[in-house]
Structure formats: C-alpha cells, structure tokens
Design a protein around this motif. Sequence first.
Motif, PDB file in Angstrom:
ATOM      1  N   VAL A  93       0.705  -1.301   0.111  1.00  0.00           N
ATOM      2  CA  VAL A  93      -0.143   0.385  -0.067  1.00  0.00           C
ATOM      3  C   VAL A  93       0.874   0.985  -0.159  1.00  0.00           C
ATOM      4  O   VAL A  93       0.144   2.297  -0.808  1.00  0.00           O
ATOM      5  CB  VAL A  93      -0.782   0.008   1.111  1.00  0.00           C
ATOM      6  N   SER A  94       1.769   1.238   1.139  1.00  0.00           N
ATOM      7  CA  SER A  94       2.815   2.388   1.040  1.00  0.00           C
ATOM      8  C   SER A  94       3.719   2.756  -0.813  1.00  0.00           C
ATOM      9  O   SER A  94       3.936   3.784  -0.600  1.00  0.00           O
ATOM     10  CB  SER A  94       3.347   2.146   1.978  1.00  0.00           C
ATOM     11  N   GLY A  95       3.768   1.166  -1.045  1.00  0.00           N
ATOM     12  CA  GLY A  95       5.213   2.200  -2.128  1.00  0.00           C
ATOM     13  C   GLY A  95       3.941   1.878  -3.372  1.00  0.00           C
ATOM     14  O   GLY A  95       4.290   3.228  -4.546  1.00  0.00           O
ATOM     15  N   ALA A  98       3.383   5.702  -3.404  1.00  0.00           N
ATOM     16  CA  ALA A  98       4.038   6.655  -2.927  1.00  0.00           C
ATOM     17  C   ALA A  98       3.924   6.758  -4.657  1.00  0.00           C
ATOM     18  O   ALA A  98       4.661   7.578  -5.846  1.00  0.00           O
ATOM     19  CB  ALA A  98       5.248   6.368  -2.733  1.00  0.00           C
ATOM     20  N   LEU A  99       4.338   5.559  -5.221  1.00  0.00           N
ATOM     21  CA  LEU A  99       3.918   5.394  -6.926  1.00  0.00           C
ATOM     22  C   LEU A  99       2.748   6.114  -7.855  1.00  0.00           C
ATOM     23  O   LEU A  99       3.132   6.718  -8.766  1.00  0.00           O
ATOM     24  CB  LEU A  99       3.983   3.719  -7.421  1.00  0.00           C
ATOM     25  N   THR A 100       1.737   5.922  -7.268  1.00  0.00           N
ATOM     26  CA  THR A 100       0.722   6.604  -7.853  1.00  0.00           C
ATOM     27  C   THR A 100       0.926   8.352  -7.677  1.00  0.00           C
ATOM     28  O   THR A 100      -0.102   8.956  -8.614  1.00  0.00           O
ATOM     29  CB  THR A 100      -0.573   5.836  -7.647  1.00  0.00           C
ATOM     30  N   THR A 101       0.853   8.107  -6.741  1.00  0.00           N
ATOM     31  CA  THR A 101       1.387  10.541  -5.908  1.00  0.00           C
ATOM     32  C   THR A 101       2.219  10.847  -7.632  1.00  0.00           C
ATOM     33  O   THR A 101       2.475  11.520  -7.844  1.00  0.00           O
ATOM     34  CB  THR A 101       1.977  10.315  -4.253  1.00  0.00           C
ATOM     35  N   ARG A 111      -4.468  15.294  -7.074  1.00  0.00           N
ATOM     36  CA  ARG A 111      -4.178  14.703  -6.041  1.00  0.00           C
ATOM     37  C   ARG A 111      -4.402  13.548  -6.652  1.00  0.00           C
ATOM     38  O   ARG A 111      -6.018  12.199  -6.895  1.00  0.00           O
ATOM     39  CB  ARG A 111      -5.140  14.685  -4.476  1.00  0.00           C
ATOM     40  N   VAL A 112      -4.691  12.180  -5.915  1.00  0.00           N
ATOM     41  CA  VAL A 112      -4.227  10.554  -6.458  1.00  0.00           C
ATOM     42  C   VAL A 112      -5.800   9.889  -5.431  1.00  0.00           C
ATOM     43  O   VAL A 112      -5.360  10.400  -4.011  1.00  0.00           O
ATOM     44  CB  VAL A 112      -3.908   8.960  -6.171  1.00  0.00           C
ATOM     45  N   LYS A 113      -7.496   9.533  -5.846  1.00  0.00           N
ATOM     46  CA  LYS A 113      -7.891   9.489  -4.840  1.00  0.00           C
ATOM     47  C   LYS A 113      -7.611   7.597  -4.659  1.00  0.00           C
ATOM     48  O   LYS A 113      -8.172   7.699  -3.068  1.00  0.00           O
ATOM     49  CB  LYS A 113      -9.968   9.826  -5.558  1.00  0.00           C
ATOM     50  N   GLN A 114      -7.504   7.235  -5.608  1.00  0.00           N
ATOM     51  CA  GLN A 114      -7.847   5.743  -5.404  1.00  0.00           C
ATOM     52  C   GLN A 114      -7.443   5.049  -6.480  1.00  0.00           C
ATOM     53  O   GLN A 114      -7.479   5.368  -7.452  1.00  0.00           O
ATOM     54  CB  GLN A 114      -9.528   5.027  -5.541  1.00  0.00           C
ATOM     55  N   THR A 115      -7.056   3.734  -6.134  1.00  0.00           N
ATOM     56  CA  THR A 115      -6.106   2.406  -7.287  1.00  0.00           C
ATOM     57  C   THR A 115      -7.031   1.534  -7.211  1.00  0.00           C
ATOM     58  O   THR A 115      -7.054   1.078  -5.683  1.00  0.00           O
ATOM     59  CB  THR A 115      -4.551   2.567  -7.184  1.00  0.00           C
ATOM     60  N   MET A 127      -6.671   3.406  -1.439  1.00  0.00           N
ATOM     61  CA  MET A 127      -8.171   4.315  -1.210  1.00  0.00           C
ATOM     62  C   MET A 127      -6.722   5.659   0.032  1.00  0.00           C
ATOM     63  O   MET A 127      -6.386   5.624   0.510  1.00  0.00           O
ATOM     64  CB  MET A 127      -9.024   4.153  -0.913  1.00  0.00           C
ATOM     65  N   SER A 128      -7.021   7.027  -0.838  1.00  0.00           N
ATOM     66  CA  SER A 128      -6.178   8.321   0.194  1.00  0.00           C
ATOM     67  C   SER A 128      -7.898   8.304   1.166  1.00  0.00           C
ATOM     68  O   SER A 128      -8.610   8.279   1.114  1.00  0.00           O
ATOM     69  CB  SER A 128      -6.151   9.183  -0.943  1.00  0.00           C
TER      70      SER A 128
END
Length: 179
Positions: A93-95, A98-101, A111-115, A127-128
């Motif tokens: 989740v952390s990685g 960071a990747l999507t941000t 801003r990234v809302k969800q992946t 989800m952020s």
Amino acid sequence: MNADTKPSPGVEPGYGLSNEARNLHWLLNDLVEEVPGVHSVAVVSSDGLLLLSSDRARTAEVVPDERSGGPAGAAGESPDGPKGSAAGLATVVSGLGALTTGAAKLMDAGRVKQTMIAMDEGSLFVMSISDGSMLGVHATPDCDMNVVAYHMALFVGRAGHVLTPEIRNELRESLESQQ
C-alpha cells in the motif's frame, strides 16, 4: 496489560485504547466482516507505517489456526491473507501510494483518490485518507469492486477526521506493544 505493556493473552484487541482508536478498530473489522470477498485491510500512515490491520496473526495467542492446530500466524501465515499479510499489505500500500502520487505529479493530474488492481488470484484497492494516510484492501479476484470501493469510501469518510496525530501515535504504539 502486564508490566511490559503487552496485552495479556485473552484480552480483547483495543483494550486500553481511546474511544476514537477503538472506533477505528471497529470500523476496520466491520469492513472485513461485512464486505464479501475481503481478505485483509490495512491503514498505513503517510510515512508508510502500519496503523491498523485486520490481520488475525496479530492475535495469535487468542485465535488458533484450524489448519495447523497451532496459533494463527504460525509459519508467518495468517488464515485469510498472504504470508506476512499485515506487514506485506502495508508495504505494498505504501509503495503503491508513492508510485501513484509520483505518476499524478508527472502528469499534472492532481491528488490520487484511489487505485484498483485486478490480478488473476486477487484484487488490491488503495484509497487516500484526508491526512495522507492510505486504506488498503486485499480481496478475492471475483469480489464486487463497486461494493468494496463503496465500503472503503464509507470508512475513509468516517475515519478521515478521526486520524489526528495523537490517534496515529496511539495506534502505532498499540501495534508495537503487540509485537
């Protein structure tokens, strides 16, 4: 709790926590129990530390693993998740966060809302949460993605304003005392 600040075997998770922290545990467990196909859930702080987990291996003294007859988490495996499920899910989740941000910044996409990631043998949702924390869910490949995302959004809406720096510290300390 004993002198080492570790919960005694048989003590309910959340014992000694504030009402807000206990409510977050309840919301997290409710997400796992009420949403079909969800294996495990983790809340990760903005700096990548695990804050909350549904991983049963954290209560190894209390919950026996029916397959091996030993405690859950024996041989590093929880009954419903991958090997090292709490730590592994938190790391992923952390990685992924960071990747999507980073990708969003490169693309000037905001801003990234969800992946959501669909795999042959599972699904991963991230989800952020308003404070920079992230909610990660590991689910079955055939789960209803709309239902999972809906319940994640409910959790984020309810938990986002509660995750103050004090509550984050309390949750971290609680997890550390269980190890």
